[in-house]
Design a protein around this motif. Structure first.
Motif, mmCIF file in Angstrom:
data_model
loop_
_atom_site.group_PDB
_atom_site.id
_atom_site.type_symbol
_atom_site.label_atom_id
_atom_site.label_comp_id
_atom_site.label_asym_id
_atom_site.label_seq_id
_atom_site.Cartn_x
_atom_site.Cartn_y
_atom_site.Cartn_z
ATOM 1 N N ALA A 269 0.818 -1.216 0.000
ATOM 2 C CA ALA A 269 0.000 0.000 0.000
ATOM 3 C C ALA A 269 0.851 1.265 0.000
ATOM 4 C CB ALA A 269 -0.927 -0.003 1.213
ATOM 5 N N ALA B 245 -6.248 -2.823 -5.977
ATOM 6 C CA ALA B 245 -6.304 -1.806 -4.923
ATOM 7 C C ALA B 245 -7.670 -1.133 -4.884
ATOM 8 C CB ALA B 245 -5.207 -0.767 -5.150
ATOM 9 N N GLU C 127 -8.620 0.358 -1.136
ATOM 10 C CA GLU C 127 -7.442 1.116 -0.717
ATOM 11 C C GLU C 127 -7.314 2.370 -1.577
ATOM 12 O OE1 GLU C 127 -4.214 -1.538 -1.311
ATOM 13 O OE2 GLU C 127 -4.779 -2.898 0.321
ATOM 14 N N VAL D 192 -5.419 7.485 -3.016
ATOM 15 C CA VAL D 192 -5.493 6.605 -1.859
ATOM 16 C C VAL D 192 -6.653 7.078 -0.990
ATOM 17 C CG1 VAL D 192 -4.285 5.767 0.186
ATOM 18 C CG2 VAL D 192 -3.040 6.103 -1.967
#
Length: 352
Positions: free
Chosen positions: A6, A34, A39, A50
């Protein structure tokens, strides 16, 4: 299947373009994963961020961050108009900011199949471009004149006043930019607005109030005038003063009543002290013969009906020929005795 660390997404600019992720060695499959894990979130076509830090940004921070991505997404473009003003730390418009505004130098394309960028095409000399937050954007002078041409008049005046107040631009630069943009769409609005610019105004509401009053036929008031009694004792510094009418205008934003109370948990007693001090200040001004008109942001709606009602009521109460006081524009100037009528035509109220 291996999961991409991440931290690699955090290391990208926020928000980031798909091509920026690819250039950092991240695959489309990794990006899709992701997004599935929440995320990373998709903000616009080929634009991602993000999730957690992005959702914590306020609207101004979001717009500045999006401006970087928008400028990076279109070659030969720079952030411009109100978006450039926000990036420069100038007042943002009241209400939704809208799309990121860009000016493209040599692109034949000014429309895109999404709704997060507004692309305009115009001449853009190198000396009209600057940098802030690592983003290419128009210079303060170009930003001010562009804003007058394309934005709501009251917001553009607030941008211009703040740019002058903060030392980002000089009056001569604005005049030169207006001359450069002769015959551009909206340039007459810019010419009208530049005649009102005053770096002494201290807030969006003060500037917007002058813009609205001007459009309703009121003359431009003097700003931040210091009023003293005949013995020289300071009575108050006022937002706006129409000397010809003896009317003081107070643009009542929330900050005025917070005074020096920086703590959001101020006690009721502290708040009441601020309110009582403001009441005593107003009484002191009116005891000299002035009439004080107060208004807030809501009074600028409906073409400034609330503002006009406040000014008209104050005009009826004012006794300009009976005022006895001393005044000055700045603390380092000598006090002047009040004289009526004033010689300057700009000090008049509308004929009524």
């Amino acid at each position: 299947m291996r999961t991409t660390d991440a931290r690699r997404w955090i290391d990208l600019p926020q928000p980031f373009l798909w091509q920026e992720a690819r250039e950092a060695g991240l695959s489309h499959a990794a990006l899709s994963g992701a997004v599935r894990r929440r995320e990373v979130i998709k903000i616009a076509p080929s634009v991602y961020a993000v999730r957690e830090p992005w959702l914590l940004l306020d609207p101004t921070e979001l717009h500045v961050a999006l401006a970087r991505a928008a400028q990076a997404s279109i070659p030969e473009s720079v952030v411009s108009h109100v978006s450039a003003a926000i990036a420069l730390g100038l007042p943002k418009p009241q209400g939704p900011v809208g799309k990121v505004s860009l000016t493209a130098r040599e692109s034949s394309r000014t429309s895109y199949p999404d709704d997060w960028r507004r692309v305009l095409q115009a001449k853009l000399p190198a000396d009209h471009v600057s940098t802030a937050h690592g983003v290419l954007l128009t210079t303060p002078a170009r930003t001010v004149v562009d804003s007058f041409r394309q934005s709501r008049f009251r917001d553009a005046l607030a941008i211009a006043d703040a740019a002058l107040r903060d030392g980002l631009v000089q009056s001569e630069e604005l005049r030169e930019m207006r001359a450069f943009q002769t015959r551009w769409p909206g340039i007459r609005l810019a010419e009208e607005g530049l005649g009102l610019v005053d770096g002494r105004r201290e807030s969006w509401l003060e500037s917007a109030s002058v813009a609205v009053a001007h459009r309703r036929g009121y003359s431009v008031p003097e700003s931040q005038i210091r009023i003293h009694d005949l013995e020289g004792a300071f009575v108050g510094r006022v937002d706006h003063l129409w000397r010809g009418a003896g009317v003081i205008g107070e643009a009542d934003g929330l900050g005025k009543y917070r005074g020096d109370l920086a703590d959001e948990e101020a006690t009721a007693e502290q708040i009441s002290e601020v309110v009582l001090a403001e009441r005593d200040r107003e009484r002191g001004l009116e005891s000299l013969g002035f009439a004080v008109a107060r208004w807030g942001t809501a009074d600028l709606r409906d073409y400034g009906e609330g503002l006009c009602r406040a000014l008209s009521a104050a005009r009826r109460r004012a006794r300009p020929q009976s005022i006895r006081c001393l005044w000055r524009s700045n603390d380092d100037e000598p006090l002047q005795p009040w004289s009526w009528p004033p010689a300057e035509s700009s000090a008049a109220f509308p004929a009524a």
